[in-house]
Design an enzyme around this catalytic site. Structure first.
Site, PDB file in Angstrom:
ATOM      1  N   CYS A  93       0.822  -1.211   0.000  1.00  0.00           N
ATOM      2  CA  CYS A  93       0.000   0.000   0.000  1.00  0.00           C
ATOM      3  C   CYS A  93       0.856   1.261   0.000  1.00  0.00           C
ATOM      4  O   CYS A  93       0.427   2.307  -0.499  1.00  0.00           O
ATOM      5  CB  CYS A  93      -0.950  -0.002   1.194  1.00  0.00           C
ATOM      6  SG  CYS A  93      -0.135  -0.307   2.773  1.00  0.00           S
TER       7      CYS A  93
ATOM      8  N   HIS B 290      -1.086   0.601   7.535  1.00  0.00           N
ATOM      9  CA  HIS B 290      -1.667   0.691   6.194  1.00  0.00           C
ATOM     10  C   HIS B 290      -1.595   2.136   5.711  1.00  0.00           C
ATOM     11  O   HIS B 290      -1.671   3.077   6.504  1.00  0.00           O
ATOM     12  CB  HIS B 290      -3.129   0.219   6.246  1.00  0.00           C
ATOM     13  CG  HIS B 290      -3.804   0.196   4.908  1.00  0.00           C
ATOM     14  ND1 HIS B 290      -3.315  -0.508   3.837  1.00  0.00           N
ATOM     15  CD2 HIS B 290      -4.946   0.800   4.470  1.00  0.00           C
ATOM     16  CE1 HIS B 290      -4.123  -0.344   2.791  1.00  0.00           C
ATOM     17  NE2 HIS B 290      -5.108   0.442   3.153  1.00  0.00           N
TER      18      HIS B 290
END
Length: 858
Positions: A335, A818
């Protein structure tokens, strides 16, 4: 398509190869696009080079190489036939059981909900003559066997993308405890019942841990939100030193959660069955009745407030599709990459460089385009901007949409790009989570290397920093300039607007911990952006500054300003720092970033009327009172433990002994600590620590520091080894002359990365040398014609900006968590969360990590 004849197949038989163990078989993805076997035209795999091509690009490969025979692979998806949940008609969604991505039981971001019908044919270009895989029966045995072997080997071979995935990230890989095989267990223990447990020091009946030495049953740790336990199990360890405990309720015939307090980690205990039987527990008869620590951590990660806010969870978001709204699949903690490239390809300069010139780049691509940087970046940009891959996920080949996936798109999976950009890098070549800021700079560096003297999109970020150092004793000054791409903004926590609330929260938290009750609701520090900007521009005291005016050490102040303003200003909020124990931590802070930004007041002025420059005299390399044979520290001859033959020369540099001792006490190698202080120019413990953290994975991290012109152990001078030509070319492509590139490489033992840092920090010296060349008889015209102007190209303009994009991080460390990004497009904010691309309802501009501002042109 015409049917393939025996004669046609015989004509290409010599070019058909059977893939061997070392061959890379690209059967998942086209080398020039993100077409796959599931695409409308399928994928054509060259049966000689094993490169894959979509229908649009297969003829390009044929024309370039003359390879005619391809395996045409096409897959059509259909939903899996699964048992449905009672009364709902929907298949039960698997819940993650491991803190991992891409492994069994982990987060499956591309959950396989489909089965595939596969169509395999052999195709010969340019006429597209074809024969089905099962239609080889009528061919002569020798032909059939050869072709069949090649086809079956291609189909069964691991694809190149799978081989390139070193390992899927697994956040719960556990090591065998050092106490497992020699654990002391007390005699005559109490028999532990199979259920009905309670903490022996409080009334808790969940999150209970059985100490494997004495059989005590005690509650676990209290979590940050007040849930969990009352810390009785860890307090028991501090009192007794008994190291291992097993979580009751997690014991099954397959294992259990075992924690080692001594090793401070979840561990494996191969002797667990024996250890449990000591207390009368039959492991084979136990059943799971409580959540594992992994399940609890997953639950916590999914409901923690920061995650909810940044991902805009709980708010219905409108999905977006089309050009510029293409999602990127998570390849296993990728990510950070996804967020960075989404922002870069929203910038016109990167679009012009790679997407607008796509055809030219592809035409000039080498025979193996999977290993060409420009090709793979152009392919990535086209995949993101074309809209070809930004469509709702479909259930099958007939175009029917999947109801439960209508907000998700297939997007693109940049496997080739990730493998190439990370090739040879100790971190980016893995599937571990990374720092988005470090990846941004790594990508910028790769673009620099591959642009050479052509158009360079990095110019939009590049700016000059002006540093002014003023000697307080003499009032004289020195101005230097260096190149940078990111403005690192400090966070002055003492400027928080809600100090009283924070103090009240800390007091309530302390009382809750003492009384062993749930913690109060978290209070996040609110720091004004203006305070961060003031901290950036504030004077910084420099102790032990060598004043060339005094020819002695003095105290100075350093101020930092912009010598130029870039087209796009990248601001990193320094949320990640080190505590007093040097353990990395993330500041939980809210900074309301402005939509409109004016930093004109931070423009440097250069030497002002009335200011007198410090004499341009090189400082002595050892202090006059320093004992001969020392390392050149600010110390004395009692520091024998630091002596080394590599620093016995009277030309040894002065290194700050106190900083080196600090780093050594933290467990880092002595030679690495010396290099950290040397390469950061004695600028303090924080800078040296940052250098250590960013170079820990260097192959020569713990090697001795070899100074320019000195000899390493058992070797001749570094200058005797000519700098690698590719490194010289890279530096020349950044706007420096060949002589300057050679000098920088020789000064840094031929290390490209350090040479670039060196050359930027010695621009003034290089200017002086260029002037000296002219004064020694070379005309200005000759000097200009034979060398490139000193320094890289920078753009300049007004210091007024508008917020254009930002990348946010969720989690406690850059090594986990994330990333998502928000980008302003067509007058609205859009959130890019891997494959999910939606209109943003409430962009959390106060919680970002990296911000991108675009210059406002009046």
């Amino acid at each position: 398509m015409a049917e393939l004849s025996e004669e046609a197949l015989l004509s290409v038989l010599p070019t058909i190869r059977v893939p061997k163990a070392g061959d890379r078989v690209h059967k998942d993805e086209c080398a020039f696009s993100f077409d796959t076997p599931e695409s409308e035209g399928g994928l054509y795999i060259c049966m000689n080079t094993f490169l894959g091509f979509g229908k649009q690009y297969v003829e390009r490969h044929f024309n370039k190489t003359g390879q005619r025979v391809y395996l045409h692979l096409r897959r059509t998806r259909r939903p899996k036939e699964e048992d449905t949940s009672a009364g709902t008609g929907d298949p039960p969604r698997k819940k993650p059981t491991r803190l991992a991505i891409g492994v069994e039981g982990g987060f499956d971001l591309t959950e396989d909900k489909f089965e595939f019908d596969e169509d395999v044919k052999i195709v010969i270009l340019p006429d597209y003559l074809e024969i089905a895989r099962d239609g080889l029966g009528g061919l002569p045995d020798i032909v059939r066997d050869r072709v069949t072997s090649a086809v079956e080997a291609l189909l069964s071979a691991d694809s190149a993308s799978r081989k390139q995935e070193v390992q899927a990230w697994d956040g719960e890989v556990r090591q065998v405890s050092k106490h497992a095989f020699n654990l002391k267990q007390l005699d005559n223990p109490a028999r532990i019942p199979p259920c009905g447990w309670k903490c022996s020091k409080c009334d808790m009946r969940e999150n209970l841990w059985l100490n494997l030495t004495d059989g005590s049953i005690l509650c676990g740790r209290r979590y940050f939100d007040g849930s969990g336990g009352n810390n009785h199990a860890v307090e028991h360890y501090r009192e007794t030193g008994y190291p291992l405990a097993v979580k009751l309720g997690t014991i099954t015939p397959d294992g259990a959660d075992v924690y080692s307090y001594d090793e401070d980690d979840m561990v494996l205990d191969p002797s667990l069955a024996e250890h449990l039987s000591h207390f009368g527990i039959d492991m084979l008869k136990m059943q799971k009745t409580d959540k594992t620590m992994t399940e609890l951590e997953i639950d916590m990660n999914q409901r923690i407030g920061e995650w909810e806010l940044i991902q805009e969870s709980g708010v219905p978001l409108k999905p977006l599709f089309g050009p510029g709204y293409t999602g990127i699949r998570n390849l296993g903690n990728s990510c950070y990459l996804n967020s960075v490239v989404q922002v870069l390809f929203s910038i016109p300069d990167f679009q012009r460089k790679y997407v607008d010139k796509l055809e030219k780049i592809f035409q000039n691509a080498p025979t193996d385009p999977t290993q060409d940087f420009s090709t793979q970046v152009a392919k990535l940009g086209h995949g993101l901007l074309s809209g070809e891959y930004s469509k709702p996920a479909l259930e099958s080949g007939d175009g029917e949409q999947v109801p439960e996936q209508k907000e998700v798109q297939d997007g693109i999976a940049p496997r080739m790009f990730k493998a190439l950009i990370g090739k040879g890098h100790p971190e980016f070549s893995t599937n571990r989570q990374q720092d988005a800021q470090e990846f941004f700079l790594h990508l910028i560096n790769m673009v620099e290397r591959n642009c050479r003297s052509s158009e360079n999109p990095n110019e939009v970020f590049r700016f000059l920093v002006e540093e002014k150092i003023k000697c307080l004793a003499t009032e004289k000054v020195k101005y230097t300039q260096r190149v940078d791409y990111i403005m690192q903004l400090p966070v002055p926590m003492d400027a928080a607007l809600n100090k009283e609330e924070l103090l009240e929260y800390e007091e309530k938290k302390r009382q809750a911990e003492e009384e062993k009750v749930p913690l109060p609701e978290l209070v996040r520090a609110q720091v004004p952006f203006s305070s961060c900007l003031e901290a950036y521009g504030a004077p910084e005291q420099v102790d032990d500054f060598w004043s060339t005016a005094l020819q002695a050490k003095s105290v100075a102040v350093k101020t930092t300003r912009f010598a130029s303003f870039p087209d796009y200003l990248v601001i990193q909020i320094k949320k990640f720092t080190f505590g007093l124990d040097w353990v990395p931590k993330k500041l939980d802070v809210s900074i309301e970033m402005p939509e409109e930004l004016d930093i004109s007041q931070l423009r440097g002025t250069g030497l002002q009327p009335g200011e007198e420059e410090l004499p341009d005299i090189a400082p002595p390399l050892v202090t006059p009172d320093e004992p001969k044979g020392s390392l050149g520290f600010y110390g004395n001859e009692d520091e024998d433990s630091f002596c080394s033959p590599h620093f016995s020369s009277p030309t040894s540099p002065m290194l700050d002994e106190s900083v080196i001792i600090q780093l050594v006490e933290m467990g880092f190698p002595m030679d690495a600590c010396r290099k950290a202080v040397y390469y950061t120019g004695n600028s303090g413990a924080e800078a040296a620590m940052n250098w250590v953290m960013s170079h820990m994975d260097d192959p020569d991290f713990a090697n001795p520091l070899i100074l320019p012109g000195s000899s390493g152990p058992g070797s001749t001078s570094a200058a005797a080894d000519p700098p690698p030509e590719d490194c010289v070319t890279t530096i020349v492509s950044m706007g420096f002359s060949r002589d300057q590139a050679l000098k920088a490489l020789r000064a840094t033992n031929n290390s490209l990365e350090r040479a670039v840092d060196w050359i930027f920090s010695h621009i003034d010296d290089l200017d002086a040398e260029a002037a000296m060349d002219i004064s020694e008889g070379r005309s200005a015209a000759e000097s200009i014609s034979e060398s490139v102007p000193v320094g890289p190209k920078v753009r300049d303009g007004p210091g007024k900006y508008q917020l254009f994009a930002f990348i946010s991080h969720m989690g406690t460390s850059t090594m986990c968590g994330h990333y998502v990004c928000h980008i302003k497009k067509e007058g609205r904010w859009v959130i890019y969360n891997d494959q999910k691309v939606c209109a943003s309802e409430k962009p959390p501009k106060d919680l970002g990590y990296i911000y991108f501002y675009q210059r406002v042109v009046s």
